[in-house]
Design a protein around this motif. Structure first.
Motif, mmCIF file in Angstrom:
data_model
loop_
_atom_site.group_PDB
_atom_site.id
_atom_site.type_symbol
_atom_site.label_atom_id
_atom_site.label_comp_id
_atom_site.label_asym_id
_atom_site.label_seq_id
_atom_site.Cartn_x
_atom_site.Cartn_y
_atom_site.Cartn_z
ATOM 1 N N CYS A 1 -3.251 13.106 -4.298
ATOM 2 C CA CYS A 1 -2.439 12.513 -3.244
ATOM 3 C C CYS A 1 -3.144 11.268 -2.704
ATOM 4 O O CYS A 1 -4.295 11.344 -2.291
ATOM 5 C CB CYS A 1 -2.232 13.525 -2.123
ATOM 6 S SG CYS A 1 -1.374 12.840 -0.707
ATOM 7 N N PRO A 2 -2.475 10.117 -2.718
ATOM 8 C CA PRO A 2 -3.112 8.885 -2.247
ATOM 9 C C PRO A 2 -3.440 8.922 -0.762
ATOM 10 O O PRO A 2 -4.239 8.129 -0.286
ATOM 11 C CB PRO A 2 -2.046 7.813 -2.523
ATOM 12 C CG PRO A 2 -1.086 8.432 -3.482
ATOM 13 C CD PRO A 2 -1.118 9.904 -3.203
ATOM 14 N N SER A 3 -2.819 9.829 -0.058
ATOM 15 C CA SER A 3 -3.009 9.866 1.388
ATOM 16 C C SER A 3 -4.139 10.794 1.792
ATOM 17 O O SER A 3 -5.078 10.390 2.457
ATOM 18 C CB SER A 3 -1.715 10.294 2.059
ATOM 19 O OG SER A 3 -1.843 10.232 3.456
ATOM 20 N N CYS A 4 -4.062 12.042 1.379
ATOM 21 C CA CYS A 4 -5.057 13.017 1.816
ATOM 22 C C CYS A 4 -6.078 13.307 0.730
ATOM 23 O O CYS A 4 -7.102 13.911 0.992
ATOM 24 C CB CYS A 4 -4.389 14.308 2.268
ATOM 25 S SG CYS A 4 -3.646 15.268 0.942
ATOM 26 N N PHE B 1 2.736 11.567 -3.439
ATOM 27 C CA PHE B 1 2.131 12.270 -2.320
ATOM 28 C C PHE B 1 2.429 13.758 -2.431
ATOM 29 O O PHE B 1 3.392 14.157 -3.082
ATOM 30 C CB PHE B 1 2.669 11.724 -1.001
ATOM 31 C CG PHE B 1 2.475 10.250 -0.856
ATOM 32 C CD1 PHE B 1 1.260 9.737 -0.465
ATOM 33 C CD2 PHE B 1 3.500 9.377 -1.158
ATOM 34 C CE1 PHE B 1 1.066 8.372 -0.355
ATOM 35 C CE2 PHE B 1 3.331 8.005 -1.047
ATOM 36 C CZ PHE B 1 2.107 7.503 -0.638
ATOM 37 N N CYS C 1 2.289 13.329 4.134
ATOM 38 C CA CYS C 1 1.364 12.358 3.567
ATOM 39 C C CYS C 1 2.080 11.044 3.251
ATOM 40 O O CYS C 1 1.526 9.968 3.417
ATOM 41 C CB CYS C 1 0.707 12.928 2.319
ATOM 42 S SG CYS C 1 -0.602 14.102 2.716
ATOM 43 N N LYS C 2 3.310 11.162 2.821
ATOM 44 C CA LYS C 2 4.068 9.951 2.544
ATOM 45 C C LYS C 2 4.279 9.157 3.822
ATOM 46 O O LYS C 2 4.127 7.943 3.850
ATOM 47 C CB LYS C 2 5.414 10.318 1.915
ATOM 48 C CG LYS C 2 6.218 9.097 1.520
ATOM 49 C CD LYS C 2 7.472 9.499 0.777
ATOM 50 C CE LYS C 2 8.231 8.263 0.313
ATOM 51 N NZ LYS C 2 9.422 8.613 -0.480
ATOM 52 N N ASP D 1 1.166 7.388 4.882
ATOM 53 C CA ASP D 1 0.908 6.169 4.130
ATOM 54 C C ASP D 1 1.843 5.060 4.577
ATOM 55 O O ASP D 1 1.436 3.910 4.750
ATOM 56 C CB ASP D 1 1.076 6.444 2.639
ATOM 57 C CG ASP D 1 0.412 5.377 1.802
ATOM 58 O OD1 ASP D 1 -0.834 5.357 1.797
ATOM 59 O OD2 ASP D 1 1.120 4.575 1.194
ATOM 60 N N LYS E 1 0.603 3.535 7.633
ATOM 61 C CA LYS E 1 -0.483 2.574 7.448
ATOM 62 C C LYS E 1 0.081 1.192 7.178
ATOM 63 O O LYS E 1 -0.390 0.200 7.714
ATOM 64 C CB LYS E 1 -1.371 3.019 6.285
ATOM 65 C CG LYS E 1 -2.249 4.204 6.626
ATOM 66 C CD LYS E 1 -3.111 4.559 5.441
ATOM 67 C CE LYS E 1 -3.998 5.761 5.770
ATOM 68 N NZ LYS E 1 -4.812 6.157 4.601
ATOM 69 N N TRP E 2 1.080 1.180 6.305
ATOM 70 C CA TRP E 2 1.696 -0.114 6.007
ATOM 71 C C TRP E 2 2.316 -0.703 7.264
ATOM 72 O O TRP E 2 2.216 -1.891 7.533
ATOM 73 C CB TRP E 2 2.763 0.054 4.925
ATOM 74 C CG TRP E 2 2.163 0.176 3.577
ATOM 75 C CD1 TRP E 2 1.926 1.321 2.867
ATOM 76 C CD2 TRP E 2 1.705 -0.893 2.739
ATOM 77 N NE1 TRP E 2 1.356 1.012 1.661
ATOM 78 C CE2 TRP E 2 1.210 -0.321 1.562
ATOM 79 C CE3 TRP E 2 1.658 -2.282 2.907
ATOM 80 C CZ2 TRP E 2 0.681 -1.104 0.534
ATOM 81 C CZ3 TRP E 2 1.132 -3.049 1.882
ATOM 82 C CH2 TRP E 2 0.647 -2.457 0.718
ATOM 83 N N GLU F 1 -2.289 -1.985 8.157
ATOM 84 C CA GLU F 1 -3.660 -1.644 7.836
ATOM 85 C C GLU F 1 -4.053 -2.234 6.491
ATOM 86 O O GLU F 1 -5.205 -2.485 6.215
ATOM 87 C CB GLU F 1 -3.809 -0.123 7.811
ATOM 88 C CG GLU F 1 -5.238 0.346 7.914
ATOM 89 C CD GLU F 1 -5.302 1.847 8.173
ATOM 90 O OE1 GLU F 1 -5.819 2.550 7.308
ATOM 91 O OE2 GLU F 1 -4.827 2.291 9.219
ATOM 92 N N TYR F 2 -3.044 -2.414 5.664
ATOM 93 C CA TYR F 2 -3.298 -2.956 4.336
ATOM 94 C C TYR F 2 -2.985 -4.448 4.279
ATOM 95 O O TYR F 2 -2.877 -5.024 3.228
ATOM 96 C CB TYR F 2 -2.429 -2.241 3.302
ATOM 97 C CG TYR F 2 -2.802 -0.794 3.110
ATOM 98 C CD1 TYR F 2 -4.141 -0.434 3.050
ATOM 99 C CD2 TYR F 2 -1.842 0.184 2.984
ATOM 100 C CE1 TYR F 2 -4.487 0.890 2.870
ATOM 101 C CE2 TYR F 2 -2.180 1.502 2.793
ATOM 102 C CZ TYR F 2 -3.498 1.850 2.741
ATOM 103 O OH TYR F 2 -3.841 3.156 2.550
#
Ligand SMILES: [Zn+2]
Length: 66
Positions: A10-13, A28, A33-34, A37, A40-41, A45-46
């Protein structure tokens, strides 16, 4: 032999989980988790830092009348 789904992270957790085609939140592991993420966008944050495009090359000096 279709009962061996790949394990994805999972890219998040970062939790490993099976790639389930019925999981609409993939890659995710969960909706939470989705959303994290996406959040964040949303918080930029990115955000890619872009230098201000201030091109001074065409700056013209005022004429000197001295
Ligand atoms: Zn997760």
């Amino acid at each position: 032999m279709k009962e061996n789904p790949p394990i994805v992270t999972c890219p998040s957790c970062g939790k490993e989980h099976r790639w389930d085609t019925s999981n609409r939140f993939r890659p995710f592991c969960s909706e939470r988790c989705k959303m994290i993420d996406l959040g964040k966008w949303a918080n930029e944050e990115y955000r890619v830092a872009q230098p201000a495009d201030q091109d001074e090359q065409e700056y013209t000096e005022p004429p000197h009348q001295a």
